[in-house]
Design a protein around this motif. Structure first.
Motif, PDB file in Angstrom:
ATOM      1  N   MET A   1      -6.105   8.898 -33.153  1.00 26.90           N
ATOM      2  CA  MET A   1      -6.138   8.354 -31.846  1.00 26.90           C
ATOM      3  C   MET A   1      -5.006   8.966 -31.045  1.00 26.90           C
ATOM      4  N   LEU A   2      -5.376   9.543 -29.915  1.00 24.82           N
ATOM      5  CA  LEU A   2      -4.393  10.203 -29.075  1.00 24.82           C
ATOM      6  C   LEU A   2      -3.969   9.255 -27.957  1.00 24.82           C
ATOM      7  N   LEU A   3      -2.727   9.263 -27.740  1.00 27.52           N
ATOM      8  CA  LEU A   3      -2.207   8.466 -26.636  1.00 27.52           C
ATOM      9  C   LEU A   3      -2.108   9.323 -25.403  1.00 27.52           C
ATOM     10  N   ASN A   4      -2.467   8.741 -24.309  1.00 27.34           N
ATOM     11  CA  ASN A   4      -2.359   9.461 -23.043  1.00 27.34           C
ATOM     12  C   ASN A   4      -0.949   9.257 -22.516  1.00 27.34           C
ATOM     13  N   THR A   5      -0.175  10.296 -22.564  1.00 29.65           N
ATOM     14  CA  THR A   5       1.216  10.184 -22.132  1.00 29.65           C
ATOM     15  C   THR A   5       1.409  10.639 -20.695  1.00 29.65           C
ATOM     16  N   ASP A   6       0.335  11.036 -20.062  1.00 36.83           N
ATOM     17  CA  ASP A   6       0.442  11.418 -18.644  1.00 36.83           C
ATOM     18  C   ASP A   6       0.711  10.157 -17.818  1.00 36.83           C
ATOM     19  N   GLN A   7       1.529  10.351 -16.844  1.00 38.12           N
ATOM     20  CA  GLN A   7       1.825   9.218 -15.977  1.00 38.12           C
ATOM     21  C   GLN A   7       0.653   8.993 -15.023  1.00 38.12           C
ATOM     22  N   ALA A   8       0.384   7.733 -14.779  1.00 38.28           N
ATOM     23  CA  ALA A   8      -0.695   7.381 -13.863  1.00 38.28           C
ATOM     24  C   ALA A   8      -0.290   7.823 -12.455  1.00 38.28           C
ATOM     25  N   PRO A   9      -1.262   8.307 -11.697  1.00 42.25           N
ATOM     26  CA  PRO A   9      -0.904   8.733 -10.337  1.00 42.25           C
ATOM     27  C   PRO A   9      -0.414   7.529  -9.521  1.00 42.25           C
ATOM     28  N   HIS A  10       0.615   7.797  -8.759  1.00 40.43           N
ATOM     29  CA  HIS A  10       1.181   6.723  -7.930  1.00 40.43           C
ATOM     30  C   HIS A  10       0.308   6.497  -6.702  1.00 40.43           C
ATOM     31  N   ARG A  11       0.108   5.266  -6.411  1.00 41.93           N
ATOM     32  CA  ARG A  11      -0.604   4.932  -5.185  1.00 41.93           C
ATOM     33  C   ARG A  11       0.413   5.006  -4.050  1.00 41.93           C
ATOM     34  N   ARG A  12      -0.033   5.616  -2.984  1.00 39.57           N
ATOM     35  CA  ARG A  12       0.843   5.653  -1.822  1.00 39.57           C
ATOM     36  C   ARG A  12       0.771   4.317  -1.106  1.00 39.57           C
ATOM     37  N   ALA A  13       1.900   3.824  -0.696  1.00 38.13           N
ATOM     38  CA  ALA A  13       1.936   2.560   0.039  1.00 38.13           C
ATOM     39  C   ALA A  13       1.435   2.805   1.462  1.00 38.13           C
ATOM     40  N   ILE A  14       0.648   1.890   1.949  1.00 36.48           N
ATOM     41  CA  ILE A  14       0.127   2.006   3.311  1.00 36.48           C
ATOM     42  C   ILE A  14       1.212   1.522   4.259  1.00 36.48           C
ATOM     43  N   SER A  15       1.523   2.345   5.198  1.00 37.13           N
ATOM     44  CA  SER A  15       2.544   1.991   6.179  1.00 37.13           C
ATOM     45  C   SER A  15       1.958   0.999   7.186  1.00 37.13           C
ATOM     46  N   LEU A  16       2.652  -0.084   7.424  1.00 36.18           N
ATOM     47  CA  LEU A  16       2.174  -1.102   8.342  1.00 36.18           C
ATOM     48  C   LEU A  16       2.595  -0.830   9.783  1.00 36.18           C
ATOM     49  N   THR A  17       3.453   0.138   9.988  1.00 35.41           N
ATOM     50  CA  THR A  17       3.933   0.413  11.344  1.00 35.41           C
ATOM     51  C   THR A  17       2.800   0.802  12.294  1.00 35.41           C
ATOM     52  N   PRO A  18       1.903   1.734  11.938  1.00 41.85           N
ATOM     53  CA  PRO A  18       0.808   2.039  12.869  1.00 41.85           C
ATOM     54  C   PRO A  18      -0.119   0.840  13.103  1.00 41.85           C
ATOM     55  N   LEU A  19      -0.328   0.025  12.087  1.00 43.97           N
ATOM     56  CA  LEU A  19      -1.178  -1.137  12.244  1.00 43.97           C
ATOM     57  C   LEU A  19      -0.561  -2.127  13.229  1.00 43.97           C
ATOM     58  N   ILE A  20       0.733  -2.351  13.129  1.00 45.46           N
ATOM     59  CA  ILE A  20       1.421  -3.253  14.050  1.00 45.46           C
ATOM     60  C   ILE A  20       1.360  -2.696  15.471  1.00 45.46           C
ATOM     61  N   ASP A  21       1.504  -1.386  15.607  1.00 44.11           N
ATOM     62  CA  ASP A  21       1.411  -0.763  16.932  1.00 44.11           C
ATOM     63  C   ASP A  21       0.035  -0.991  17.541  1.00 44.11           C
ATOM     64  N   VAL A  22      -0.999  -0.828  16.766  1.00 42.05           N
ATOM     65  CA  VAL A  22      -2.352  -1.027  17.276  1.00 42.05           C
ATOM     66  C   VAL A  22      -2.566  -2.488  17.676  1.00 42.05           C
ATOM     67  N   VAL A  23      -2.069  -3.413  16.880  1.00 43.39           N
ATOM     68  CA  VAL A  23      -2.218  -4.833  17.200  1.00 43.39           C
ATOM     69  C   VAL A  23      -1.498  -5.154  18.506  1.00 43.39           C
ATOM     70  N   PHE A  24      -0.303  -4.643  18.707  1.00 44.92           N
ATOM     71  CA  PHE A  24       0.423  -4.906  19.952  1.00 44.92           C
ATOM     72  C   PHE A  24      -0.258  -4.257  21.152  1.00 44.92           C
ATOM     73  N   ILE A  25      -0.821  -3.085  20.971  1.00 48.23           N
ATOM     74  CA  ILE A  25      -1.538  -2.443  22.072  1.00 48.23           C
ATOM     75  C   ILE A  25      -2.767  -3.268  22.447  1.00 48.23           C
ATOM     76  N   LEU A  26      -3.511  -3.771  21.467  1.00 47.07           N
ATOM     77  CA  LEU A  26      -4.666  -4.633  21.753  1.00 47.07           C
ATOM     78  C   LEU A  26      -4.237  -5.932  22.429  1.00 47.07           C
ATOM     79  N   LEU A  27      -3.148  -6.510  21.949  1.00 46.48           N
ATOM     80  CA  LEU A  27      -2.640  -7.734  22.559  1.00 46.48           C
ATOM     81  C   LEU A  27      -2.242  -7.498  24.009  1.00 46.48           C
TER      82      LEU A  27
END
Length: 130
Positions: A1-27
């Motif tokens: 049995m082989l172990l997978n020693t490769d690191q799992a790909p990192h998920r990039r965090a979604i930046s909330l700054t553009p989302l907040i900008d869009v919400v304020f523009i709509l408001l």
């Protein structure tokens, strides 16, 4: 049995700054596009032929957009509520006929009509444009 020693790909965090900008523009858009005025209803009925005596008719002629009107050769101002109230107090049961000079705004006509109704006039009607 082989172990997978490769690191799992990192998920990039979604930046909330553009989302907040869009919400304020709509408001901002909805705040600027909406109106906060209070709408009032004015009773305007279609003219009919009536047997009204000439003594009870009072012809008011609106002459300017700032609310100036004439009655029996004298000039009054609708902005001065005392003048409208004095005219109406003389005869509340009279038929007040408002004539409008050509080229005046509709809002100034409605303001004058409203000031006569608020002063207690029982019957206020609109006439044709002169």
């Amino acid at each position: 049995m082989l172990l997978n020693t490769d690191q799992a790909p990192h998920r990039r965090a979604i930046s909330l700054t553009p989302l907040i900008d869009v919400v304020f523009i709509l408001l901002l858009f909805f705040m600027l596009s909406s109106t906060f005025t209070q709408w009032r209803q004015i009773d305007v009925s279609a003219p009919t032929e009536a047997n009204v005596e000439l003594e009870t008719q009072r012809v008011i002629k609106l002459i300017s957009n700032d609310g100036k009107f004439t009655f029996q050769g004298q000039t009054y101002s609708a902005e001065n509520n005392g003048s409208v109230e004095r005219l109406v107090a003389e005869d509340k049961e009279a038929v007040y006929i408002i004539q409008v000079e050509a080229g005046l705004r509709t809002q100034s006509m409605i303001d004058l009509l409203d000031s006569f109704k608020q002063a207690g006039a029982v019957s206020v009607t609109l006439s044709g444009i002169n």
